[in-house]
Design an enzyme around this catalytic site. Sequence first.
Site, PDB file in Angstrom:
ATOM      1  N   MET A  73       0.853  -1.192   0.000  1.00  0.00           N
ATOM      2  CA  MET A  73       0.000   0.000   0.000  1.00  0.00           C
ATOM      3  C   MET A  73       0.885   1.237   0.000  1.00  0.00           C
ATOM      4  O   MET A  73       1.550   1.530   0.987  1.00  0.00           O
ATOM      5  CB  MET A  73      -0.904   0.008   1.241  1.00  0.00           C
ATOM      6  CG  MET A  73      -1.906   1.131   1.265  1.00  0.00           C
ATOM      7  SD  MET A  73      -3.181   0.908   0.010  1.00  0.00           S
ATOM      8  CE  MET A  73      -4.313   2.230   0.440  1.00  0.00           C
ATOM      9  N   ARG A  74       0.925   1.930  -1.106  1.00  0.00           N
ATOM     10  CA  ARG A  74       1.819   3.074  -1.232  1.00  0.00           C
ATOM     11  C   ARG A  74       1.143   4.324  -0.678  1.00  0.00           C
ATOM     12  O   ARG A  74       0.604   5.146  -1.416  1.00  0.00           O
ATOM     13  CB  ARG A  74       2.217   3.252  -2.692  1.00  0.00           C
ATOM     14  CG  ARG A  74       3.060   2.108  -3.207  1.00  0.00           C
ATOM     15  CD  ARG A  74       3.464   2.320  -4.637  1.00  0.00           C
ATOM     16  NE  ARG A  74       4.766   1.750  -4.906  1.00  0.00           N
ATOM     17  CZ  ARG A  74       5.512   2.042  -5.953  1.00  0.00           C
ATOM     18  NH1 ARG A  74       5.088   2.919  -6.826  1.00  0.00           N
ATOM     19  NH2 ARG A  74       6.684   1.478  -6.128  1.00  0.00           N
ATOM     20  N   ARG A  75       1.205   4.451   0.632  1.00  0.00           N
ATOM     21  CA  ARG A  75       0.658   5.602   1.328  1.00  0.00           C
ATOM     22  C   ARG A  75       1.575   5.945   2.495  1.00  0.00           C
ATOM     23  O   ARG A  75       2.149   5.068   3.142  1.00  0.00           O
ATOM     24  CB  ARG A  75      -0.750   5.318   1.872  1.00  0.00           C
ATOM     25  CG  ARG A  75      -1.822   5.105   0.817  1.00  0.00           C
ATOM     26  CD  ARG A  75      -2.135   6.379   0.052  1.00  0.00           C
ATOM     27  NE  ARG A  75      -3.276   6.233  -0.837  1.00  0.00           N
ATOM     28  CZ  ARG A  75      -3.211   5.802  -2.095  1.00  0.00           C
ATOM     29  NH1 ARG A  75      -2.043   5.442  -2.616  1.00  0.00           N
ATOM     30  NH2 ARG A  75      -4.298   5.730  -2.837  1.00  0.00           N
ATOM     31  N   ILE A 305       7.991  -5.003  -2.840  1.00  0.00           N
ATOM     32  CA  ILE A 305       8.417  -3.609  -2.778  1.00  0.00           C
ATOM     33  C   ILE A 305       9.035  -3.252  -1.426  1.00  0.00           C
ATOM     34  O   ILE A 305       9.997  -2.507  -1.351  1.00  0.00           O
ATOM     35  CB  ILE A 305       7.245  -2.658  -3.093  1.00  0.00           C
ATOM     36  CG1 ILE A 305       7.771  -1.227  -3.234  1.00  0.00           C
ATOM     37  CG2 ILE A 305       6.149  -2.733  -2.067  1.00  0.00           C
ATOM     38  CD1 ILE A 305       6.762  -0.265  -3.772  1.00  0.00           C
TER      39      ILE A 305
END
Length: 311
Positions: A73-75, A305
Site C-alpha cells: 500500500m503506497r501511502r 516492494i
Amino acid sequence: MDTTVPTFSLAELQQGLHQDEFRRCLRDKGLFYLTDCGLTDTELKSAKDLVIDFFEHGSEAEKRAVTSPVPTMRRGFTGLESESTAQITNTGSYSDYSMCYSMGTADNLFPSGDFERIWTQYFDRQYTASRAVAREVLRATGTEPDGGVEAFLDCEPLLRFRYFPQVPEHRSAEEQPLRMAPHYDLSMVTLIQQTPCANGFVSLQAEVGGAFTDLPYRPDAVLVFCGAIATLVTGGQVKAPRHHVAAPRRDQIAGSSRTSSVFFLRPNADFTFSVPLARECGFDVSLDGETATFQDWIGGNYVNIRRTSKA
C-alpha cells in the site's frame, strides 16, 4: 539517433503545434521536458519544504503513525532503504537509497492538518497537469481508449516524493553504481519535478538511443516519462523508457542530496490489456491468459516492494 531530450510546451501541444516532432519523440524516446503546464518550482517548494521538515524532524512515533501496515500500500512514510527497486525488477538486492512520502486520491496518511491541506492542493495540480499531457499523447497517436478518454483519465494516480540524502561511502559509485535500479514505469505518464544536487552531479538518467543519458533539473520544467500503460493503450506507438538513479563517485559525495517529486498517472485497477502485446513490447509479464488487468500486473510487480531486512 539524436539523443537530445526535447522540450515541449503543453500550451502549444494543445494548439496542435509540433505534432510530427511530438509523435517521433513518443515513438523513439518516450520522454521529454514539459513547460507551460501549471507546475512551477514555487508550488514544488511549498510541498517540498513541508515534507523535508517531516523527514528530518519528525519523531519515530510520528513517522510510525503515517507508515502503512500493508507493504504494497503506497501511502504515507517509507523510511530510508526500506524499498528495493532492484528486488522488484529481479536485477539485484540493493536498496533504494531514498526515503519517501506517498499519497493518492483516498486512504491517505497525513502528519498534520497543514500537511494535508498543502499536499492535497499540490496533488490536485499534479493530477490536472498529468491528465492534460496524457490527453495530448492519446490525441497525437489517434488513440481512443475503451469507454472514452475522460473515463480512462479518471483514474488512480499516485504521488511519491523521494528524498535522496547524501550517500555514505559504501553507496558511492565505486561500491554500488546506482541509488535506484533501472526500471520502466507502470503508468500512462509520469511527471517528475526534481531539485538538483548542490554539487552539480546529475543523478537521474534514462535510456535514450541505447545508452543512459543525464536528465538534469531545468527551472520550471517538468520531466515526463511515458509508461508501460501508454505503450499498451496506444498499441505500441509509445516507448516506455528505462531509467535509473545513479550514485555519485566518492569525490562527489559532498552535496549529492536531491529530491524527486514523482506523479504516476495510473489507470484504474480494472484496466485490461493484452498479455501477448505486453510481452511483444518487452515488458516483464508473467501472467497467464490472453488478457490481464492492471491490478493483476501491479499486484505481482510490487509484491516485494517493501524490504524485510538490510541484507
